[in-house]
Design a protein around this motif. Structure first.
Motif, PDB file in Angstrom:
ATOM      1  N   ASN A  13     -59.534 -34.354  22.473  1.00 44.13           N
ATOM      2  CA  ASN A  13     -59.355 -35.639  21.631  1.00 44.13           C
ATOM      3  C   ASN A  13     -58.403 -36.387  22.699  1.00 44.13           C
ATOM      4  OD1 ASN A  13     -60.849 -35.309  19.324  1.00 44.13           O
ATOM      5  ND2 ASN A  13     -59.165 -33.542  19.036  1.00 44.13           N
ATOM      6  N   ILE A  14     -58.837 -37.667  23.057  1.00 47.08           N
ATOM      7  CA  ILE A  14     -58.072 -38.365  24.156  1.00 47.08           C
ATOM      8  C   ILE A  14     -57.907 -39.622  23.105  1.00 47.08           C
ATOM      9  CG2 ILE A  14     -57.943 -39.697  26.231  1.00 47.08           C
ATOM     10  CD1 ILE A  14     -59.513 -37.671  27.371  1.00 47.08           C
ATOM     11  N   VAL A  15     -56.685 -40.152  22.852  1.00 48.90           N
ATOM     12  CA  VAL A  15     -56.408 -41.474  22.359  1.00 48.90           C
ATOM     13  C   VAL A  15     -56.279 -42.433  23.147  1.00 48.90           C
ATOM     14  CG1 VAL A  15     -54.717 -42.395  20.583  1.00 48.90           C
ATOM     15  CG2 VAL A  15     -55.211 -40.011  20.409  1.00 48.90           C
ATOM     16  N   CYS A  16     -56.577 -43.749  22.848  1.00 51.61           N
ATOM     17  CA  CYS A  16     -56.505 -44.972  23.639  1.00 51.61           C
ATOM     18  C   CYS A  16     -55.029 -45.229  23.973  1.00 51.61           C
ATOM     19  CB  CYS A  16     -56.914 -46.119  22.908  1.00 51.61           C
ATOM     20  SG  CYS A  16     -55.927 -46.455  21.221  1.00 51.61           S
ATOM     21  N   ASN A  17     -54.786 -45.718  25.114  1.00 54.99           N
ATOM     22  CA  ASN A  17     -53.287 -46.383  25.577  1.00 54.99           C
ATOM     23  C   ASN A  17     -52.664 -47.314  24.630  1.00 54.99           C
ATOM     24  OD1 ASN A  17     -53.212 -45.064  28.074  1.00 54.99           O
ATOM     25  ND2 ASN A  17     -54.735 -46.455  28.928  1.00 54.99           N
ATOM     26  N   PRO A  18     -51.520 -47.433  24.448  1.00 61.91           N
ATOM     27  CA  PRO A  18     -50.633 -48.393  23.704  1.00 61.91           C
ATOM     28  C   PRO A  18     -51.337 -49.922  24.043  1.00 61.91           C
ATOM     29  CG  PRO A  18     -49.228 -47.231  24.432  1.00 61.91           C
ATOM     30  CD  PRO A  18     -50.435 -46.727  25.288  1.00 61.91           C
ATOM     31  N   PHE A  19     -51.522 -50.925  22.994  1.00 66.64           N
ATOM     32  CA  PHE A  19     -52.049 -52.026  23.107  1.00 66.64           C
ATOM     33  C   PHE A  19     -51.318 -52.903  24.255  1.00 66.64           C
ATOM     34  CE2 PHE A  19     -53.557 -52.193  18.528  1.00 66.64           C
ATOM     35  CZ  PHE A  19     -54.643 -51.179  18.774  1.00 66.64           C
ATOM     36  N   TRP A  79     -60.873 -41.938  21.098  1.00 70.08           N
ATOM     37  CA  TRP A  79     -60.243 -42.361  20.174  1.00 70.08           C
ATOM     38  C   TRP A  79     -59.412 -43.630  20.196  1.00 70.08           C
ATOM     39  CZ3 TRP A  79     -60.904 -39.681  15.353  1.00 70.08           C
ATOM     40  CH2 TRP A  79     -61.462 -38.300  15.574  1.00 70.08           C
ATOM     41  N   VAL A  80     -60.040 -44.869  19.369  1.00 74.62           N
ATOM     42  CA  VAL A  80     -59.241 -46.284  19.228  1.00 74.62           C
ATOM     43  C   VAL A  80     -58.630 -46.531  18.136  1.00 74.62           C
ATOM     44  CG1 VAL A  80     -59.646 -48.530  19.879  1.00 74.62           C
ATOM     45  CG2 VAL A  80     -60.935 -47.124  21.032  1.00 74.62           C
ATOM     46  N   CYS A  81     -59.328 -46.492  17.023  1.00 76.59           N
ATOM     47  CA  CYS A  81     -58.632 -46.788  15.720  1.00 76.59           C
ATOM     48  C   CYS A  81     -58.530 -45.723  14.852  1.00 76.59           C
ATOM     49  CB  CYS A  81     -59.554 -47.609  15.021  1.00 76.59           C
ATOM     50  SG  CYS A  81     -59.724 -49.502  15.536  1.00 76.59           S
ATOM     51  N   ASN A  82     -59.039 -44.609  14.790  1.00 75.96           N
ATOM     52  CA  ASN A  82     -58.910 -43.690  13.769  1.00 75.96           C
ATOM     53  C   ASN A  82     -57.949 -42.630  14.442  1.00 75.96           C
ATOM     54  OD1 ASN A  82     -60.486 -44.562  11.643  1.00 75.96           O
ATOM     55  ND2 ASN A  82     -62.343 -43.698  12.498  1.00 75.96           N
ATOM     56  N   LYS A  83     -57.635 -41.589  13.701  1.00 78.32           N
ATOM     57  CA  LYS A  83     -56.627 -40.732  14.476  1.00 78.32           C
ATOM     58  C   LYS A  83     -57.306 -39.163  14.456  1.00 78.32           C
ATOM     59  CE  LYS A  83     -52.543 -43.024  12.743  1.00 78.32           C
ATOM     60  NZ  LYS A  83     -52.906 -44.086  13.313  1.00 78.32           N
ATOM     61  N   PRO A  84     -57.275 -38.599  15.383  1.00 78.88           N
ATOM     62  CA  PRO A  84     -57.911 -37.125  15.760  1.00 78.88           C
ATOM     63  C   PRO A  84     -57.190 -36.150  14.601  1.00 78.88           C
ATOM     64  CG  PRO A  84     -56.496 -37.824  17.697  1.00 78.88           C
ATOM     65  CD  PRO A  84     -56.609 -39.081  16.760  1.00 78.88           C
ATOM     66  N   LYS A  85     -56.051 -36.503  14.466  1.00 72.16           N
ATOM     67  CA  LYS A  85     -55.306 -35.608  13.480  1.00 72.16           C
ATOM     68  C   LYS A  85     -56.033 -35.425  12.060  1.00 72.16           C
ATOM     69  CE  LYS A  85     -51.147 -34.966  15.788  1.00 72.16           C
ATOM     70  NZ  LYS A  85     -49.808 -34.720  15.810  1.00 72.16           N
ATOM     71  N   ILE A 140     -57.875 -49.679  28.396  1.00 77.26           N
ATOM     72  CA  ILE A 140     -58.122 -49.049  27.080  1.00 77.26           C
ATOM     73  C   ILE A 140     -57.705 -47.280  27.127  1.00 77.26           C
ATOM     74  CG2 ILE A 140     -59.646 -48.387  25.256  1.00 77.26           C
ATOM     75  CD1 ILE A 140     -61.275 -50.987  25.999  1.00 77.26           C
ATOM     76  N   PHE A 141     -58.121 -46.789  28.137  1.00 79.50           N
ATOM     77  CA  PHE A 141     -58.070 -45.403  28.058  1.00 79.50           C
ATOM     78  C   PHE A 141     -57.642 -45.178  29.611  1.00 79.50           C
ATOM     79  CE2 PHE A 141     -61.266 -45.558  24.867  1.00 79.50           C
ATOM     80  CZ  PHE A 141     -60.689 -44.751  23.827  1.00 79.50           C
ATOM     81  N   ASN A 142     -56.801 -43.829  29.578  1.00 78.55           N
ATOM     82  CA  ASN A 142     -56.425 -43.280  30.850  1.00 78.55           C
ATOM     83  C   ASN A 142     -57.634 -42.679  31.746  1.00 78.55           C
ATOM     84  OD1 ASN A 142     -55.513 -41.556  32.943  1.00 78.55           O
ATOM     85  ND2 ASN A 142     -53.604 -41.055  31.911  1.00 78.55           N
ATOM     86  N   VAL A 143     -58.373 -43.318  32.464  1.00 78.00           N
ATOM     87  CA  VAL A 143     -59.470 -42.965  33.138  1.00 78.00           C
ATOM     88  C   VAL A 143     -59.490 -41.573  33.731  1.00 78.00           C
ATOM     89  CG1 VAL A 143     -61.239 -43.368  35.002  1.00 78.00           C
ATOM     90  CG2 VAL A 143     -60.333 -45.272  33.367  1.00 78.00           C
ATOM     91  N   ASP A 144     -58.160 -41.279  34.417  1.00 73.26           N
ATOM     92  CA  ASP A 144     -58.301 -39.970  34.934  1.00 73.26           C
ATOM     93  C   ASP A 144     -58.194 -38.819  33.905  1.00 73.26           C
ATOM     94  OD1 ASP A 144     -57.963 -40.977  37.740  1.00 73.26           O
ATOM     95  OD2 ASP A 144     -55.667 -41.223  37.617  1.00 73.26           O
ATOM     96  N   MET A 203     -67.403 -41.035  21.175  1.00 76.21           N
ATOM     97  CA  MET A 203     -66.395 -41.748  20.532  1.00 76.21           C
ATOM     98  C   MET A 203     -66.383 -41.222  19.422  1.00 76.21           C
ATOM     99  SD  MET A 203     -65.884 -44.108  22.601  1.00 76.21           S
ATOM    100  CE  MET A 203     -64.859 -45.284  21.408  1.00 76.21           C
ATOM    101  N   ASP A 204     -65.252 -41.682  18.541  1.00 78.59           N
ATOM    102  CA  ASP A 204     -64.961 -41.225  17.257  1.00 78.59           C
ATOM    103  C   ASP A 204     -65.994 -41.787  16.165  1.00 78.59           C
ATOM    104  OD1 ASP A 204     -64.028 -40.698  14.358  1.00 78.59           O
ATOM    105  OD2 ASP A 204     -62.945 -42.236  14.580  1.00 78.59           O
TER     106      ASP A 204
END
Length: 93
Positions: free
Chosen positions: A40-46, A25-31, A77-81, A6-7
């Motif tokens: 770096n995998i960012v969560c799906n939109p809410f 990544w859920v709240c913070n930004k990998p950039k 939350i995340f794209n499991v694939d 996780m972040d």
């Protein structure tokens, strides 16, 4: 031989040791806080509007208040694939 992180401190340590990892990544930004060595995998939109009236210093309370959970369930939350493919393609080390 594989790292799913996780972040948090772990991804910074892995980057310092040049160990490519899968970082979620859920709240913070990998950039801003991430490292290019990682996938770096960012969560799906809410999928639902969270109740944030008690949020004080930041958008979400890190204690895990269920009223602030912005998804209908954890599987959204995340794209499991994408996570599994990242782990499969991760270089050992």
């Amino acid at each position: 031989s594989k790292r799913l992180l996780m972040d948090s401190f772990g991804h910074h340590a892995a980057a310092a040791m040049n160990k490519p990892s899968t970082v979620l990544w859920v709240c913070n930004k990998p950039k801003v806080f991430g490292h290019h060595v990682h996938d770096n995998i960012v969560c799906n939109p809410f999928t639902k509007k969270p109740e944030l009236r008690n949020a004080y210093l930041q958008k979400f309370d890190i204690s895990g208040n269920l009223l602030e959970f912005p998804y209908n369930n954890e599987s959204e939350i995340f794209n499991v694939d994408a996570v599994i493919n990242s782990l499969k393609n991760q270089k050992n080390g």
